[in-house]
Scaffold this motif. Structure first.
Motif, PDB file in Angstrom:
ATOM      1  N   SER A 127      -8.222  10.980   1.915  1.00 40.04           N
ATOM      2  CA  SER A 127      -7.236   9.936   2.253  1.00 40.04           C
ATOM      3  C   SER A 127      -7.917   8.714   2.855  1.00 40.04           C
ATOM      4  O   SER A 127      -7.270   7.907   3.520  1.00 40.04           O
ATOM      5  CB  SER A 127      -6.208  10.486   3.255  1.00 40.04           C
ATOM      6  N   SER A 128      -9.211   8.561   2.617  1.00 39.64           N
ATOM      7  CA  SER A 128      -9.994   7.535   3.316  1.00 39.64           C
ATOM      8  C   SER A 128      -9.514   6.125   3.001  1.00 39.64           C
ATOM      9  O   SER A 128      -9.438   5.270   3.901  1.00 39.64           O
ATOM     10  CB  SER A 128     -11.469   7.681   2.949  1.00 39.64           C
ATOM     11  N   GLY A 129      -9.220   5.822   1.722  1.00 36.29           N
ATOM     12  CA  GLY A 129      -8.780   4.483   1.365  1.00 36.29           C
ATOM     13  C   GLY A 129      -7.480   4.107   2.048  1.00 36.29           C
ATOM     14  O   GLY A 129      -7.332   2.999   2.588  1.00 36.29           O
ATOM     15  N   ASN A 130      -6.520   5.034   2.036  1.00 38.31           N
ATOM     16  CA  ASN A 130      -5.237   4.770   2.691  1.00 38.31           C
ATOM     17  C   ASN A 130      -5.406   4.618   4.198  1.00 38.31           C
ATOM     18  O   ASN A 130      -4.773   3.760   4.828  1.00 38.31           O
ATOM     19  CB  ASN A 130      -4.266   5.913   2.397  1.00 38.31           C
ATOM     20  N   ALA A 131      -6.267   5.468   4.793  1.00 38.57           N
ATOM     21  CA  ALA A 131      -6.478   5.406   6.239  1.00 38.57           C
ATOM     22  C   ALA A 131      -7.155   4.100   6.638  1.00 38.57           C
ATOM     23  O   ALA A 131      -6.795   3.478   7.647  1.00 38.57           O
ATOM     24  CB  ALA A 131      -7.320   6.600   6.699  1.00 38.57           C
TER      25      ALA A 131
END
Length: 537
Positions: free
Chosen positions: A144-148
């Protein structure tokens, strides 16, 4: 009905009205759940999704942080307003091509699991290799790195902080994903409720941007007319632009595909959809068509209010810059990016929920070491261990890139391996359709040109990132080849794991891996990878 991949008679399961598995004496316990502790993929018709439910299932997964953040990178890569808009239309067209391929597979193999089932159907040899490669991609790159990161950047923007990528924004992203994982692990029902509620924000904000864009086109904005639609196909160059070329266009398409990702969501839960052929053939085109129209109109809105140079440099916070140019820099206008941040939080909640359960299923199937741990629902009747695995991968990917264009790197790393998977799935469909001994039939037929277009587009995305760009090889602070090398390495790690899991370790321990799939008369499906002794004393 019972299906077992090359299992001997004593390894097969007896299935009938009161289906009970036969546990052979030579089955080895490896710490995974027992065969009776199965995951049910099918439900009564009253619990299954109809057209409306399937439409929103796809719609909510497709509309993520991408449309609020990727348009900047796409325009910077192409340098052209007209080409950027055309690529968004191309992205929708390729999504429809992929949908047709997935419909043919899904309606022929009406089981939950998506491409896992399709790869296993086509690539039977070497046995289990395709499954291991897919598991490696889903577990190691299902983050979920991009969203975070987008959440952290928008929170900083809304509070009037600096716009550049710093570890301050990433720290907020870590807090975001940690909150999401802890909520899902301790209060799972509230986690689902929260991302369902926040899912409404995504559609509302997109519609708000579209109508604000119409107002900007009519002259209602706080900045001079950027004249972006004058000579729209002119290609900008200079600092901030990628200079075009195959590498730049592949990056732009990867960003667009990231924004469209989620169209295949219904195939992952196909066993929970009522009348799949009728439902999917209505719901999926409706959702994808609606999203495509919204995405194109949102990009038109951005170009109506943001000068080219600002747009190319805006990175993640393009929607925030749009609100500032249309509504001014007032405190009220800054609350709008905060709503985008809430939308990002909703995506982190949704992605962590879905990927953690995928990790859990790999554990339940016995595919992973410590299967009992990853497949567990303890202590709060939620997959806490699987959520922790997702959290750990997300944090590593979030912190690894140097300050700079980290968001584009994370997006490309998340999307890139999927191009390889999609290409193999498409090639497999061509093989099934034209190989008579496979006996392939499906209620849905994908015409060869559609499959070939989908295959070639994904081959382009898989191979072109290895070609050096026209400009600086380290323009983003890291070598251009990092994300494709890492993506391929993750897939190859699946091959190494397959060799150890099915060849090396069984040879040492004296067992073999047997995959069993059982569907009883009530439609309950069981999939397990089991260790069976090769020599019984």
């Amino acid at each position: 009905m019972a299906v077992s991949d090359n299992a001997s008679n004593e390894e097969k399961l007896a299935v009938g009205d009161s289906a009970r598995p036969i546990e052979p004496d030579n089955v080895i316990s490896d710490g995974s759940s027992s065969i009776q502790e199965v995951a049910k993929y099918s439900y009564e018709d009253s619990r299954k999704l109809g057209v409306t439910g399937a439409t929103f299932l796809i719609l909510n997964k497709m509309i993520g942080t991408g449309i609020f953040s990727t348009p900047s990178g796409i325009f910077a890569a192409t340098g052209s307003v007209g080409i950027s808009l055309m690529l968004w239309v191309v992205g929708g067209f390729l999504t429809f091509c992929g949908l047709s391929v997935w419909l043919e597979y899904g309606l022929a193999i009406p089981l939950s699991g998506g491409e896992k089932n399709y790869l296993e159907r086509v690539y039977k040899h070497p046995k289990y290799m395709a499954t291991c490669m897919l598991a490696s991609q889903m577990i190691l790159l299902g983050f979920s790195s991009g969203n975070a990161l987008a959440f952290g950047r928008y929170i900083l923007y809304a509070s009037g902080n600096e716009l550049k990528d710093t570890f301050k924004g990433r720290a907020i992203g870590i807090a975001c994903v940690t909150f999401s994982v802890v909520l899902h692990a301790t209060l799972p029902k509230w986690g689902i409720r929260l991302f369902n509620v926040l899912g409404v924000f995504k559609v509302v904000i997109l519609l708000f941007i579209v109508f604000s864009g119409f107002a900007a086109l009519a002259g209602h904005r706080r900045v001079p007319d950027p004249h972006n639609f004058t000579n729209a196909f002119a290609i900008e160059s200079g600092e901030g632009y990628a200079g075009g070329g195959a590498y730049a266009y592949s990056n732009a398409l990867l960003n667009i595909i990231y924004s469209y990702k989620g169209w295949e969501n219904a195939n992952y839960v196909l066993g929970e959809i009522r009348h799949p052929r009728r439902t999917l053939t209505v719901a999926a085109p409706l959702a994808i068509g609606g999203v495509t129209i919204l995405y194109v109109l949102v990009n038109v809105a951005y170009f109506a209010a943001i000068p080219k140079a600002d747009l190319a440099a805006s990175e993640v916070i393009v929607a925030g810059l749009f609100f500032k140019n249309v509504f001014g820099d007032s405190a009220g206008a800054r609350t709008l990016p905060a709503f985008v941040a809430l939308s990002n939080l909703g995506n982190v909640l949704a992605v962590s929920f879905g990927h953690a359960r995928l990790n859990q299923e790999f554990g339940k199937e016995g595919l992973l070491p410590l299967s009992r741990v990853w497949g567990s629902n303890k202590p709060f009747n939620a997959p806490a261990a699987a959520l922790f695995l997702h959290w750990l991968v997300t944090i590593i990917i979030l912190l690894a890139p140097p300050p700079g264009a980290a968001y584009n790197f994370i997006v490309n790393l998340y999307t890139y391996p999927g191009a390889w998977v999609n290409a193999f799935v498409a090639a497999g469909l061509i093989y099934l359709q034209y190989s008579k001994h496979e006996g392939w039939t499906s209620p849905w037929h994908t015409y060869l040109p559609v499959t070939v277009i989908f295959l070639l587009s994904n081959a382009f995305l898989a191979l072109v990132p290895f070609i050096p760009p026209d400009g600086d090889w380290n323009a983003d602070g890291y070598p251009y080849y990092v994300f494709p090398v890492v993506g391929v390495a993750v897939l190859l790690f699946g091959v190494v794991y397959w060799a150890c899991w099915t060849k090396v370790w069984p040879a040492i321990k004296g067992h073999k891996i047997v995959a069993e799939r059982v569907v009883d008369s009530e439609g309950v499906e069981v999939i397990r990878y089991r260790k069976v002794k090769t020599h019984v004393s």
